[in-house]
Design a protein around this motif. Structure first.
Motif, PDB file in Angstrom:
ATOM      1  N   ASP A 161       0.784  -1.416  -0.183  1.00 29.27           N
ATOM      2  CA  ASP A 161      -0.263  -0.340   0.292  1.00 29.27           C
ATOM      3  C   ASP A 161       0.931   1.088   0.379  1.00 29.27           C
ATOM      4  OD1 ASP A 161      -2.109  -1.411   0.036  1.00 29.27           O
ATOM      5  OD2 ASP A 161      -2.593  -1.410   1.721  1.00 29.27           O
ATOM      6  N   VAL A 162       1.825   1.198   0.691  1.00 29.19           N
ATOM      7  CA  VAL A 162       2.332   2.727   0.839  1.00 29.19           C
ATOM      8  C   VAL A 162       3.903   2.469  -0.399  1.00 29.19           C
ATOM      9  CG1 VAL A 162       5.165   3.079   1.313  1.00 29.19           C
ATOM     10  CG2 VAL A 162       2.793   2.459   3.333  1.00 29.19           C
ATOM     11  N   LEU A 163       3.971   1.475  -0.894  1.00 25.90           N
ATOM     12  CA  LEU A 163       5.104   1.921  -1.964  1.00 25.90           C
ATOM     13  C   LEU A 163       3.269   2.083  -3.429  1.00 25.90           C
ATOM     14  CD1 LEU A 163       6.500  -1.217  -2.193  1.00 25.90           C
ATOM     15  CD2 LEU A 163       7.632   0.559  -1.932  1.00 25.90           C
ATOM     16  N   ASP A 164       2.654   1.561  -3.582  1.00 28.45           N
ATOM     17  CA  ASP A 164       1.517   2.100  -4.586  1.00 28.45           C
ATOM     18  C   ASP A 164       1.225   3.935  -4.197  1.00 28.45           C
ATOM     19  OD1 ASP A 164       1.129  -0.043  -5.714  1.00 28.45           O
ATOM     20  OD2 ASP A 164      -0.725  -0.954  -5.001  1.00 28.45           O
ATOM     21  N   MET A 165       1.179   4.303  -3.163  1.00 27.22           N
ATOM     22  CA  MET A 165       0.740   5.380  -3.273  1.00 27.22           C
ATOM     23  C   MET A 165       2.742   6.341  -3.511  1.00 27.22           C
ATOM     24  SD  MET A 165      -0.823   5.848   0.675  1.00 27.22           S
ATOM     25  CE  MET A 165       0.186   4.770   1.089  1.00 27.22           C
ATOM     26  N   MET A 166       3.541   5.681  -2.817  1.00 26.09           N
ATOM     27  CA  MET A 166       4.866   5.858  -3.720  1.00 26.09           C
ATOM     28  C   MET A 166       5.253   6.316  -4.842  1.00 26.09           C
ATOM     29  SD  MET A 166       7.815   4.626  -0.764  1.00 26.09           S
ATOM     30  CE  MET A 166       8.557   5.210  -1.241  1.00 26.09           C
ATOM     31  N   ARG A 167       4.383   5.407  -5.638  1.00 18.44           N
ATOM     32  CA  ARG A 167       4.552   5.114  -7.164  1.00 18.44           C
ATOM     33  C   ARG A 167       3.569   6.649  -8.022  1.00 18.44           C
ATOM     34  NH1 ARG A 167       4.000  -0.959  -6.309  1.00 18.44           N
ATOM     35  NH2 ARG A 167       6.093  -1.614  -7.148  1.00 18.44           N
ATOM     36  N   ALA A 168       2.566   5.945  -7.324  1.00 15.20           N
ATOM     37  CA  ALA A 168       1.509   7.656  -7.939  1.00 15.20           C
ATOM     38  C   ALA A 168       2.068   8.296  -7.580  1.00 15.20           C
ATOM     39  CB  ALA A 168      -0.237   7.189  -6.457  1.00 15.20           C
ATOM     40  N   ASP A 169       2.551   9.379  -6.299  1.00 14.83           N
ATOM     41  CA  ASP A 169       3.468  10.426  -5.983  1.00 14.83           C
ATOM     42  C   ASP A 169       4.324  10.788  -7.197  1.00 14.83           C
ATOM     43  OD1 ASP A 169       1.085  10.768  -4.697  1.00 14.83           O
ATOM     44  OD2 ASP A 169       2.419  11.209  -2.572  1.00 14.83           O
ATOM     45  N   SER A 170       5.072   9.541  -6.699  1.00  8.40           N
ATOM     46  CA  SER A 170       6.463  10.252  -7.844  1.00  8.40           C
ATOM     47  C   SER A 170       6.701  10.133  -9.299  1.00  8.40           C
ATOM     48  CB  SER A 170       7.490   9.197  -7.157  1.00  8.40           C
ATOM     49  OG  SER A 170       7.504   7.593  -7.394  1.00  8.40           O
ATOM     50  N   LYS A 171       5.984   9.315  -9.544  1.00  9.65           N
ATOM     51  CA  LYS A 171       5.440   8.685 -10.941  1.00  9.65           C
ATOM     52  C   LYS A 171       7.073   7.438 -11.057  1.00  9.65           C
ATOM     53  CE  LYS A 171       1.497  10.388 -11.835  1.00  9.65           C
ATOM     54  NZ  LYS A 171       0.737  10.809 -11.235  1.00  9.65           N
ATOM     55  N   ILE A 172       7.190   7.224 -10.539  1.00  9.37           N
ATOM     56  CA  ILE A 172       8.506   6.368 -10.732  1.00  9.37           C
ATOM     57  C   ILE A 172       8.311   4.839 -10.614  1.00  9.37           C
ATOM     58  CG2 ILE A 172      11.240   5.782  -9.898  1.00  9.37           C
ATOM     59  CD1 ILE A 172      11.020   8.504  -8.931  1.00  9.37           C
ATOM     60  N   ASP A 173       8.443   4.200 -11.190  1.00  2.58           N
ATOM     61  CA  ASP A 173       8.760   2.705 -11.163  1.00  2.58           C
ATOM     62  C   ASP A 173       9.690   1.669 -10.344  1.00  2.58           C
ATOM     63  OD1 ASP A 173       7.345   0.207 -11.654  1.00  2.58           O
ATOM     64  OD2 ASP A 173       8.333   0.014 -12.967  1.00  2.58           O
ATOM     65  N   LEU A 174       9.218   1.580  -9.291  1.00  2.00           N
ATOM     66  CA  LEU A 174      10.306   0.609  -8.562  1.00  2.00           C
ATOM     67  C   LEU A 174      10.299  -0.480  -9.479  1.00  2.00           C
ATOM     68  CD1 LEU A 174       8.631   1.473  -4.600  1.00  2.00           C
ATOM     69  CD2 LEU A 174      10.795   2.748  -6.203  1.00  2.00           C
ATOM     70  N   HIS A 175      12.098  -1.249  -9.137  1.00  2.00           N
ATOM     71  CA  HIS A 175      12.238  -2.425  -9.842  1.00  2.00           C
ATOM     72  C   HIS A 175      12.543  -3.066  -8.459  1.00  2.00           C
ATOM     73  CE1 HIS A 175      11.699  -1.518 -13.343  1.00  2.00           C
ATOM     74  NE2 HIS A 175      12.049   0.517 -13.673  1.00  2.00           N
ATOM     75  N   SER A 176      13.362  -2.318  -6.856  1.00  2.00           N
ATOM     76  CA  SER A 176      13.811  -3.356  -5.964  1.00  2.00           C
ATOM     77  C   SER A 176      13.581  -2.036  -4.671  1.00  2.00           C
ATOM     78  CB  SER A 176      15.303  -3.965  -6.314  1.00  2.00           C
ATOM     79  OG  SER A 176      16.228  -2.914  -6.802  1.00  2.00           O
ATOM     80  N   LEU A 177      13.801  -2.844  -3.726  1.00  2.00           N
ATOM     81  CA  LEU A 177      14.238  -3.198  -2.272  1.00  2.00           C
ATOM     82  C   LEU A 177      14.658  -3.801  -1.684  1.00  2.00           C
ATOM     83  CD1 LEU A 177       9.850  -2.687  -1.602  1.00  2.00           C
ATOM     84  CD2 LEU A 177      11.363  -0.846  -2.254  1.00  2.00           C
ATOM     85  N   HIS A 178      15.457  -2.811  -0.587  1.00  2.00           N
ATOM     86  CA  HIS A 178      15.958  -3.334  -0.005  1.00  2.00           C
ATOM     87  C   HIS A 178      15.795  -3.368   1.902  1.00  2.00           C
ATOM     88  CE1 HIS A 178      20.030  -2.622  -1.956  1.00  2.00           C
ATOM     89  NE2 HIS A 178      18.997  -1.923  -2.555  1.00  2.00           N
ATOM     90  N   ALA A 179      15.616  -4.490   2.654  1.00  2.00           N
ATOM     91  CA  ALA A 179      15.003  -4.318   3.567  1.00  2.00           C
ATOM     92  C   ALA A 179      16.103  -4.860   4.969  1.00  2.00           C
ATOM     93  CB  ALA A 179      14.531  -5.506   3.246  1.00  2.00           C
ATOM     94  N   ASP A 180      15.895  -4.209   6.092  1.00  2.00           N
ATOM     95  CA  ASP A 180      16.692  -5.021   7.557  1.00  2.00           C
ATOM     96  C   ASP A 180      15.495  -4.938   8.339  1.00  2.00           C
ATOM     97  OD1 ASP A 180      16.894  -2.488   8.820  1.00  2.00           O
ATOM     98  OD2 ASP A 180      17.389  -1.919   6.781  1.00  2.00           O
TER      99      ASP A 180
END
Length: 128
Positions: free
Chosen positions: A24-43
């Motif tokens: 849900d957060v990534l979808d909001m970020m994509r909608a606001d930034s118009k940037i498509d994400l390809h990878s995430l880093h997690a810790d």
């Protein structure tokens, strides 16, 4: 929940909720930034759970790179110390240090991930 709901069902739902909330957060970020994400880093603590990491990759539809050091805050503090002591001279030098990570790639069929996410959205809508 029903009378047949067991402890493991609740645990699984809580684990899945982590992935859905990230989506849900990534979808909001994509909608606001118009940037498509390809990878995430997690810790952090949940990175120790392979199910959560794989399900997150499946639901978000992105590659998830998980640090082998679950508590990266402590690792970061140690690297700051290395800089402060002059053992390393720059962030670029630190960036060259070997870092192990696990990579999780989406394995779930896109249609299945969409169906699951739509079910999540419907459940959230019912609650709100």
């Amino acid at each position: 929940m029903t009378g047949f709901t067991k402890r493991e069902h609740i645990v699984r739902a809580a684990q899945e909720a982590i992935a859905y909330q990230i989506r849900d957060v990534l979808d909001m970020m994509r909608a606001d930034s118009k940037i498509d994400l390809h990878s995430l880093h997690a810790d952090g603590g949940p990175t120790r759970n392979k199910f959560i990491m794989q399900f997150t990759s499946d639901i978000t539809r992105v590659e998830l790179k998980v640090s082998d050091v679950p508590e990266s805050s402590a690792w970061g503090a140690a690297m700051q110390g290395l800089l402060g002591l002059g053992i390393y001279k720059s962030l670029d030098e630190l960036a060259k240090l070997p870092r192990a990570q696990k990579v999780f790639r989406p394995r779930m069929k896109p249609a299945t991930a969409k169906e699951f996410h739509n079910g999540w959205l419907a459940a959230v809508k019912r609650v709100l």
